[in-house]
Design a protein around this motif. Sequence first.
Motif, PDB file in Angstrom:
ATOM      1  N   THR A 164      10.585   0.687   9.627  1.00 53.24           N
ATOM      2  CA  THR A 164      10.181  -0.100  10.793  1.00 53.24           C
ATOM      3  C   THR A 164      11.332  -0.371  11.758  1.00 53.24           C
ATOM      4  N   GLU A 202       1.039   3.605   2.029  1.00 55.20           N
ATOM      5  CA  GLU A 202       1.557   3.849   3.373  1.00 55.20           C
ATOM      6  C   GLU A 202       2.812   3.026   3.648  1.00 55.20           C
ATOM      7  N   ASP A 203       2.847   1.809   3.088  1.00 58.42           N
ATOM      8  CA  ASP A 203       3.978   0.919   3.355  1.00 58.42           C
ATOM      9  C   ASP A 203       5.284   1.447   2.763  1.00 58.42           C
ATOM     10  N   VAL A 256       4.804   2.113  11.873  1.00 53.91           N
ATOM     11  CA  VAL A 256       3.681   1.232  11.545  1.00 53.91           C
ATOM     12  C   VAL A 256       2.903   1.868  10.405  1.00 53.91           C
ATOM     13  N   SER A 257       2.628   1.102   9.356  1.00 51.26           N
ATOM     14  CA  SER A 257       1.906   1.677   8.210  1.00 51.26           C
ATOM     15  C   SER A 257       0.441   1.241   8.169  1.00 51.26           C
ATOM     16  N   ARG A 258       0.106   0.275   8.940  1.00 56.39           N
ATOM     17  CA  ARG A 258      -1.274  -0.205   8.964  1.00 56.39           C
ATOM     18  C   ARG A 258      -1.865   0.059  10.332  1.00 56.39           C
ATOM     19  N   PRO A 259      -3.157   0.301  10.506  1.00 58.03           N
ATOM     20  CA  PRO A 259      -4.137   0.413   9.433  1.00 58.03           C
ATOM     21  C   PRO A 259      -3.778   1.551   8.482  1.00 58.03           C
ATOM     22  N   THR A 260      -4.195   1.406   7.252  1.00 61.63           N
ATOM     23  CA  THR A 260      -3.954   2.439   6.252  1.00 61.63           C
ATOM     24  C   THR A 260      -4.820   3.655   6.554  1.00 61.63           C
ATOM     25  N   VAL A 261      -4.556   4.707   5.822  1.00 62.69           N
ATOM     26  CA  VAL A 261      -5.355   5.925   5.998  1.00 62.69           C
ATOM     27  C   VAL A 261      -6.816   5.622   5.722  1.00 62.69           C
ATOM     28  N   GLN A 262      -7.053   4.899   4.642  1.00 63.17           N
ATOM     29  CA  GLN A 262      -8.438   4.584   4.296  1.00 63.17           C
ATOM     30  C   GLN A 262      -9.097   3.753   5.392  1.00 63.17           C
ATOM     31  N   GLU A 282      -6.201  -4.828  17.388  1.00 63.89           N
ATOM     32  CA  GLU A 282      -4.952  -4.205  16.991  1.00 63.89           C
ATOM     33  C   GLU A 282      -5.056  -2.681  16.997  1.00 63.89           C
ATOM     34  N   TYR A 283      -6.218  -2.182  16.593  1.00 64.42           N
ATOM     35  CA  TYR A 283      -6.380  -0.729  16.623  1.00 64.42           C
ATOM     36  C   TYR A 283      -6.276  -0.231  18.065  1.00 64.42           C
ATOM     37  N   GLN A 287       0.855  -1.183   0.000  1.00 67.12           N
ATOM     38  CA  GLN A 287       0.000   0.000   0.000  1.00 67.12           C
ATOM     39  C   GLN A 287       0.897   1.242   0.000  1.00 67.12           C
ATOM     40  N   ASN A 298       5.806  -7.275  10.779  1.00 68.53           N
ATOM     41  CA  ASN A 298       5.549  -6.561  12.021  1.00 68.53           C
ATOM     42  C   ASN A 298       4.161  -5.950  12.077  1.00 68.53           C
ATOM     43  N   GLN A 299       3.410  -6.061  11.022  1.00 68.63           N
ATOM     44  CA  GLN A 299       2.074  -5.471  10.975  1.00 68.63           C
ATOM     45  C   GLN A 299       1.042  -6.554  11.246  1.00 68.63           C
ATOM     46  N   TYR A 300      -0.062  -6.092  11.726  1.00 66.86           N
ATOM     47  CA  TYR A 300      -1.132  -7.065  11.994  1.00 66.86           C
ATOM     48  C   TYR A 300      -1.991  -7.269  10.750  1.00 66.86           C
ATOM     49  N   VAL A 301      -2.938  -8.173  10.892  1.00 68.34           N
ATOM     50  CA  VAL A 301      -3.931  -8.457   9.854  1.00 68.34           C
ATOM     51  C   VAL A 301      -3.356  -8.729   8.477  1.00 68.34           C
ATOM     52  N   LEU A 338       8.618  -5.183   7.215  1.00 72.05           N
ATOM     53  CA  LEU A 338       7.497  -4.237   7.219  1.00 72.05           C
ATOM     54  C   LEU A 338       6.177  -4.963   7.425  1.00 72.05           C
ATOM     55  N   ILE A 346       7.374   4.289   5.439  1.00 74.05           N
ATOM     56  CA  ILE A 346       7.791   4.184   6.832  1.00 74.05           C
ATOM     57  C   ILE A 346       9.050   3.340   6.973  1.00 74.05           C
TER      58      ILE A 346
END
Lengths: 456, 456, 456, 456
Positions: A48, A42-43, B107-113, B83-84, A40, A170-173, A167, A46
């Motif tokens: 990490t 956003e990825d 951290v890039s997630r959650p995304t902006v959307q 996670e949020y 995405q 380390n992120q969830y979901v 990247l 950043i």
Amino acid sequence: MTTPHTIPSNTASIFDTQAQLQQDYNNVRAATLELCMPLQIEDYVIQTAPFMSPPRWHLGHTAWFFEMLLTRFMPEYRIHSEEYLFYFNSYYEGFGKRINRQKRGAVSRPTVQETMLYRSRIDGHMNILIERIPTHPDAPEIMRLLRLGLEHEMQHQELLVYDIKHLLANQYVPSEQATMPKSAVSVEGEVEFAGGLMQLGTNAADHLFAWDNECPRHTTFVNPFALDKRLVTNAEFLEFMRSGGYADYRWWLSAAWEWLRSEGIDAPMYWERTEDGANAEKAVWNIRDYRGLRSADNNEPVTHISYYEAAAFAKWRGKRLPSEAEWEFAAMQHDSAMAKNAFPWGNAPVEADHANLFENKLWCCSEAGSFAASPQGMYQLIGDAWEWTSSDYAPYPGFTTQFDEYNDKWFVNQKVLRGASYATPRMSVRSTYRNFFAPSDRWMVSGFRCARTLAG
Amino acid sequence: MTTPHTIPSNTASIFDTQAQLQQDYNNVRAATLELCMPLQIEDYVIQTAPFMSPPRWHLGHTAWFFEMLLTRFMPEYRIHSEEYLFYFNSYYEGFGKRINRQKRGAVSRPTVQETMLYRSRIDGHMNILIERIPTHPDAPEIMRLLRLGLEHEMQHQELLVYDIKHLLANQYVPSEQATMPKSAVSVEGEVEFAGGLMQLGTNAADHLFAWDNECPRHTTFVNPFALDKRLVTNAEFLEFMRSGGYADYRWWLSAAWEWLRSEGIDAPMYWERTEDGANAEKAVWNIRDYRGLRSADNNEPVTHISYYEAAAFAKWRGKRLPSEAEWEFAAMQHDSAMAKNAFPWGNAPVEADHANLFENKLWCCSEAGSFAASPQGMYQLIGDAWEWTSSDYAPYPGFTTQFDEYNDKWFVNQKVLRGASYATPRMSVRSTYRNFFAPSDRWMVSGFRCARTLAG
Amino acid sequence: MTTPHTIPSNTASIFDTQAQLQQDYNNVRAATLELCMPLQIEDYVIQTAPFMSPPRWHLGHTAWFFEMLLTRFMPEYRIHSEEYLFYFNSYYEGFGKRINRQKRGAVSRPTVQETMLYRSRIDGHMNILIERIPTHPDAPEIMRLLRLGLEHEMQHQELLVYDIKHLLANQYVPSEQATMPKSAVSVEGEVEFAGGLMQLGTNAADHLFAWDNECPRHTTFVNPFALDKRLVTNAEFLEFMRSGGYADYRWWLSAAWEWLRSEGIDAPMYWERTEDGANAEKAVWNIRDYRGLRSADNNEPVTHISYYEAAAFAKWRGKRLPSEAEWEFAAMQHDSAMAKNAFPWGNAPVEADHANLFENKLWCCSEAGSFAASPQGMYQLIGDAWEWTSSDYAPYPGFTTQFDEYNDKWFVNQKVLRGASYATPRMSVRSTYRNFFAPSDRWMVSGFRCARTLAG
Amino acid sequence: MTTPHTIPSNTASIFDTQAQLQQDYNNVRAATLELCMPLQIEDYVIQTAPFMSPPRWHLGHTAWFFEMLLTRFMPEYRIHSEEYLFYFNSYYEGFGKRINRQKRGAVSRPTVQETMLYRSRIDGHMNILIERIPTHPDAPEIMRLLRLGLEHEMQHQELLVYDIKHLLANQYVPSEQATMPKSAVSVEGEVEFAGGLMQLGTNAADHLFAWDNECPRHTTFVNPFALDKRLVTNAEFLEFMRSGGYADYRWWLSAAWEWLRSEGIDAPMYWERTEDGANAEKAVWNIRDYRGLRSADNNEPVTHISYYEAAAFAKWRGKRLPSEAEWEFAAMQHDSAMAKNAFPWGNAPVEADHANLFENKLWCCSEAGSFAASPQGMYQLIGDAWEWTSSDYAPYPGFTTQFDEYNDKWFVNQKVLRGASYATPRMSVRSTYRNFFAPSDRWMVSGFRCARTLAG
């Protein structure tokens, strides 16, 4: 025990053609973008961890490299942006000031889209420059630097894989599933080598490309040794952990022991305890990957291992890590005049079998390459994980720098890794390739196999 | 010298209504998003300094606050994502683990959307909850916390302005131009106050909302003092700099002197030398803003000043900073029964004149407010910059915590700032408002005016 | 509840005489050396922590102070050694370069003997200078600075006690036994005060000596409050610890909570667990003193407490710390014209009863002073431990610096402590004395008592 | 160019006798104390930098080593003090907890006198144990460990010299004058070596003593090379400095460049500018020694050089540092059956000429040794300065640990130094000795000579 051997002299050099370079250029450049497909916006921006770089930075930096060429060899070319120069330079003192490495994730501009446009603009001009090669007065230097730029970009492709993994892991979901890079061989035991005089390294003229640090080919002497047929597996490493390996100072180098304790490390990177256990013996471990958590496959090679951990395991096992000369001795194709150009166990089958890094739109190699044994009976020499050696990263006798600030400024406090990982672009795999990292690094795909000295 | 005065008793309390809350809720929530309009997706996720937070984090965190309400008062509500919760909690120990503040940009997630969707979902549920208020058994507590949530969100609006400024000011190529927040008054001199007994602070019942740290209203004694009519300007501060102020230990607190030298500070934040000058006397300075570099307006209040710098200037000038009691003494409306609810210099004109933060789609207040003098002849009391006072941020006598972990856990090592800046939402401006920051902080819109003790 | 009171005006000033100064000079100087009697040469030179100074440094620094006087007022005086100036300056920017504070223990020269000789040389010259006072053109300034130097030296005497305690407490095998400074009173409960207008601080002319930060005497208003009759004891503090106080974020300021965790603190300084207990409830504690480990006396005041710990205890107890105005309100002698000069509860008995710091060749006060209650019924106001107040260390209204770089450069991030400890030289005890330390400091003899706000 | 050579087999082993051990024990122990003669008591206890240790610690630690022997082999021996064990252990995890290395200077007890008594007590018992050897069942192990203890103590003798130098050089007012260790040879140029197969290292049985890291003797191959006849001098190094060497990134390894800038280094350790010069070209330099400042002798070898600086100089000079195999190749005595036992250039003259470390009550070697050339014409191979080699400190093929936690836990991030310095005890000089330090260390007496690869 295999017998010593004679070293063939190189009879032919390999030269690039303009057509080949153009094709490679466009392929390599496209492959870099392909690696970013799961990301995405956003990825891209950043950071990490201090050791990784934002993917957008890799995209811009590899373009910057070619912009330096354009500036020099295409008179009408105008710098795209002074600010990009500042942000996308990595560590080259010779090219002016640059952003502090650990601040690469503190900048959001240029945007991803702007960076993509920058790449496109560079690609357009580069194709024009390549077409001018036949009549350009600096043709040889352009061709040399172009090839260098491609090798450089492929190195960053591998770093991109590491960084994207860090990247996303380390992120969830993680929402998608993907085939995992995997390699498992069922062989056991070691191969014994008689050693003797050998030719270590290569000469640039024997390849489409070789780094200066692999040159020149030179004589060295290897004492008799034995090398494990395959890489140390997750199951074996877990046995070390369960025996209390991380808590017993006897296995660790002094610097490693300090590192363990200051960083609070008790497992390879990306390993996570699933059952709470202060009790090392009973802990159950999962491995976090770019697609989430999965249970550790016992037969896979253990990866994301620091030199310190590899050395501790080896000592615990009563063995040691191989030197790079030993590794290369075992990996060489001994009966071919083109040994150094080919993959370790012969040219043809590897061409066919070796993993296409981009085959399934992610960075997994097929498993075929790994199962093919070398003539000496060695497995997993390439395509699975870079292998730590005990050798300090230092110049070969007769070394001459070919690239300013590229390889020779790192000749201290680094250990050599040999082979290639599942993230290594096929075109840059070479049995003489010398990768190097600091002994505490482990965000790259690093593994190891054990060695043993034989009585002379 | 103005004379002392009697303190009016409060004759009426103000209560929220459900309709008012619903209107305010939707307005405040929309205003937060409006502040983000100049941003690209990339801008939302990075962290340009340890003290700032990525804009996306503010968006999520302010939603998280209301999600805590939903969890408690709407039985059918289900948590959006565990996670949020982890990522968007700020510092509340009582709400479980949270991400390290300095890692918010890793951290890039959650995304902006995804974050926008999270906000929308919360907004939908909140509107339903608000409509249920008339029949809800916990109506008073919901109304209280809802108002708190809006005040909390407005605080983050101001932080968003600071953070966006830092984000964009540090980036190159600002391409658009915007009207700058500006305030310049031409008055000079000071106003003398006789002091005496006064009522400091307020009682919650007198307002739509007041923080616990502003309460209770209590007696205190102020010795005779004089206060500058206006804030210290860029031109005055530059004079301090050119006289070698940053290099002379005599003006600086010991902690400030260490801070100066360890951070290498020789100018307010966002000031940049245009002419190289080791020579402080001759340096020419520009100010970097969210739209790029501009030359310093001499008559504007100096801002982005730490307490340390404000105190040094005052000492150099032979003056001192005011206490918060002195500031409030000077800002009070002395002839009105509603003094504490109104803006400092009367209700009506302020309503009309005060800057609409969102007027021109950016965070500038109009200049009108600043030019309006208080009855005592004080200028720029609100709407320009928060003003450092010499008062330690400590509880008032009789203080009782109203909010867990909100205000009282900060009662040490912080200085009180009074007034309001051009970035403060109008609804939260109050003459008793106690803002607070560490003495070395300066990424907020902070300025100061000087005071002087008069013989008793 | 005691009633308010009127403030007497000061009718007499106190002046030093040459004879008094000479006697005090020689007594104070001798007392400093007496404090060092338990030390070995090795003890004089090391630094056991960054906050302490080697005893030899104190010896030299207090001599250095008088050397500055000699340089100015005795024309024939020649500097003893430029290197001594460098090493023995503490933090005075105005007197040139100096050794980094944390490096004071990295220097072994001048030796102890050389430092003693340096002191003797200074003493010889100082006695000559003092004898010249009657005819010296700068007599008043000399007398002022001489008195200042003695007060300065007495401050260092107290620091010497702290530092020697830290030095010897951290060493093994203390072989000698000594009477411990002790104070235990059996009273319980609190005294209520009506508050009202009061005169805080003092004027220099009312004393043989007062620091500028205690001046000027000025009006302030105190709201009704109650103050505990005695200091919090070891037994009470242990109850807090056993209830899990150090592990519950609710009692701690945010900065305190971070401090606790980064420093790994779970007990007052010098407390040591005797039974292993991750279990706070069952741990048994000893206290390490300058003569080794001893079991904690339940009735003694808890000491070596940071502001953070004192504030946490008070919050847990449902109380708070007093402001310095409240403390002084409670400590004042309200019916005497000389109130401010005397000890809090009357002149004569204190003179007789108060501990002689050097009586038994160590720094223990006798117990008599502590048992004497003030007229209001307050105990342990002096002679046991400095008491943390909630007041920020800031200038009083009308403050004027009297001493360059002495008190006013510390006016930030410090809390005021009132009273006096068993290590405070008797001559410098004063009810208006404002001691100050950072909120995390605790190597000094600090304790506290709790306060409570009464309804107005 | 010298020719290759055959390696003699070792025909005789050397064994210790009880009488020899006793004599060596008492001599070595006495020599340690002799080194401390210039010290005052104060000097024994402080730590002037994190890398050094207080002299008293060395005295105690070397006694502690023998106390471990007594505990094991003398049944009636009782530990002198548990606290001493804690303080005097260095880094042996296997012997329990120990004081943090950087805290060795924060402890003043045991006093110097107590430490001396501790040494005496150990010496008394050790002499008894040595006399029991002939009838002791563990005689061989005792003899082995006793010899080890002496070698260990001699290593600390050399460290003592470094630490005393740092201690006294950093202090002001050096009052005595002493002859300086000096070595200056007037030869120029290099010696060329044909290289070839050689035997690197030694076998323990060939010596009175050899460290495990020097063993086993094994075959290696050395490519043709040239080595400078002498060490790089102060004058040559100054030329590098004046040419701007410290400011030009091209000469520096990447890690070195970071080190330079973070530490602010622009000259070898102990060098001090006498004329202010931001201008590197014009600066005049003195060298601080254990007796004060002196002007740099142009012809002396440059010392107190880090690996980083040595490597930068060599690159600037168009050369490189030698590998340890090259150094040993050049230092070997090629025509003697006892080559490895002897000093590099023959036994007899060295015995006579080599510096007696303690001759003039300070640690200077005579100049004779340095002037004696090896048969190959190499100068200054021992007795002047340890020489940096490019070789990583790593185990030889066939290495087996002989000493727990002694040598093998350092096998990473260290470079090998060869030769011996003027501070090395004569008895421990050996041409196969592998000294090792981190690349940034320079408080030891380190220098270097340059090498060059010859065409094969």
